[in-house]
Scaffold this active site. Sequence first.
Site, short mmCIF file in Angstrom:
data_model
loop_
_atom_site.label_atom_id
_atom_site.label_comp_id
_atom_site.label_asym_id
_atom_site.label_seq_id
_atom_site.Cartn_x
_atom_site.Cartn_y
_atom_site.Cartn_z
N GLY A 18 -12.53 -29.67 26.41
CA GLY A 18 -12.67 -31.12 26.56
C GLY A 18 -11.58 -31.74 27.40
O GLY A 18 -11.27 -32.93 27.25
N SER B 261 -12.45 -23.44 28.15
CA SER B 261 -12.10 -24.47 29.13
C SER B 261 -10.64 -24.89 28.93
O SER B 261 -9.74 -24.06 29.02
CB SER B 261 -13.07 -25.64 29.02
OG SER B 261 -12.96 -26.50 30.14
#
Length: 532
Positions: free
Chosen positions: A135, A221
């Site tokens: 995120g 990520s």
Amino acid sequence: MRDPVIVLAALFMAPLSALQAVDLQKPLRIESGLVQGSMNGTGDVVSFKGIPYASPPVGDLRWREPQPAAKWDGVRKADQFGASCPQPFSTGAPPYTEEFAMRGEMSEDCLFLNVWAPAKPATDRLAVMVYLHGGSGTRGSGSIPVYDGESLARKGIIVVTVNFRLGILGGMGHPQLSKESPHKVCGNYGMLDMIAALKWVRANVAAFGGDPEKVTLCGQSSGAHAVHSLTTSPLAKGLFRGVIAVSFPYDYLTKQHAIGNVWQKEQQGLKFAAAKKVGSIEELRKIPAADLFADDPAVEPFTRAALGGGVNTDGWSFPVDYPKALDQGSVADLPTLTGITADDFGPPARRLSTTVATFGTGVESMFGEKKAAFAAIKDPYLALCPVSTAAEAREMAKRAQQEYRMASIPAWAAWRSKTAKAPAYTYFFDQAIPWPEHPEFGAFHSSDLVYGFGNLAKLNRPWTATDHRVADQVSNCWVNFVKTGNPNGDGLPEWKAFAASSPATMNLGAQPGMRAIADELRVKLYLQLLGQ
């Protein structure tokens, strides 16, 4: 002298320590008190949701190192997720539908974690996977549906997902914060939360049947970025024995991996305070969290990643940035499983209005900060990429993007291997989530998580038998790696560890197996571009 890789493998395969049977249906005692879990519908997994691993970072504890969780009396029911950390709220947008997005309550009182464990009493301590969500360091939560740990726990491991401070609350600096810190540093609060969660796991996971010596840290990520950074932190040393890094752009490691240093953080914080028209940390701590994240043109330049979450080299928790740590061999030498998806960095390559005439310019623009360096290899590269139609040009542009991203992983692995001996297993995931309304997204960034966690049922999609087979394969590879430091196992295609002499990667998808990254000559040019 024994091969250190064999020695490491032997450590992973060492006889499991005996465990007095744990009855997860009864209240369990952890450091803070008694906690009661909740059995799933099929009676084979117990979940414990919303367990505080640190004190609420509110009031005077805003922008401080995480403090131990308060103890409680009686039995705490752990059947509901705790609040997510404050962030710009989003219900998700294609391809990130609501199953990938934070939902529910947000609060600064958010330092919770969630545990899924097999319900059947074990006679051996179980391996543990701790997951750090992605995120961009500004969004996300451990309670997002696709991160549900039930399916993996059913395969015999314990899964832990974690909330940690995000954005401004996770990474802001200020001279007053450095002054009040016992270590004279500021920022890195979200990263310190992760370390606190890992310490909680080490101290408490045995109560759930887990082995504190068998923890694998997994992140996707920005969570993968955090995982790699934590391998350089002396505060996290010994808290995990393996790494799964999902969807991380390894060409990013050719940049300075850290966001900055303490002085830079302090200056950014001063500018932010001035934009908020306050003169002290005391005043900033009185501003409601929602107002810190509110859209405000006066402060928006200071609320981006440079000020928000991420890592800064503070000389204490993160002494040096990742590239320097890799060069000097101070990165923890741990087995690593890592890779990307076929459309990891978005669908633009499929939608590019590329023509034969514009192909060269379009490919050049994909290399970002390497654009200037690309000039040195442009002519031989284009000679290896003949295109005669617009369709061929678009397809080759897409392939070039994939190949370059794939090549960045062995470039990192080769760099790592100069000081590391533990094996690295790399993959390319190309199974597209079936989505008739949006085929253009393909195997998008984060889509492999649905398969790795075994959570196809969390999305209402026209799943096929192939999707279920791929999910079983990928989740089995994850579970094998968590248990042994090696993804290989019965019924799975052989997954070879990275070797500089043959930079192949595992293809995860409908046709699993080792595959070349690209044409050998193109690979050499990519590696040259990446500094290898």
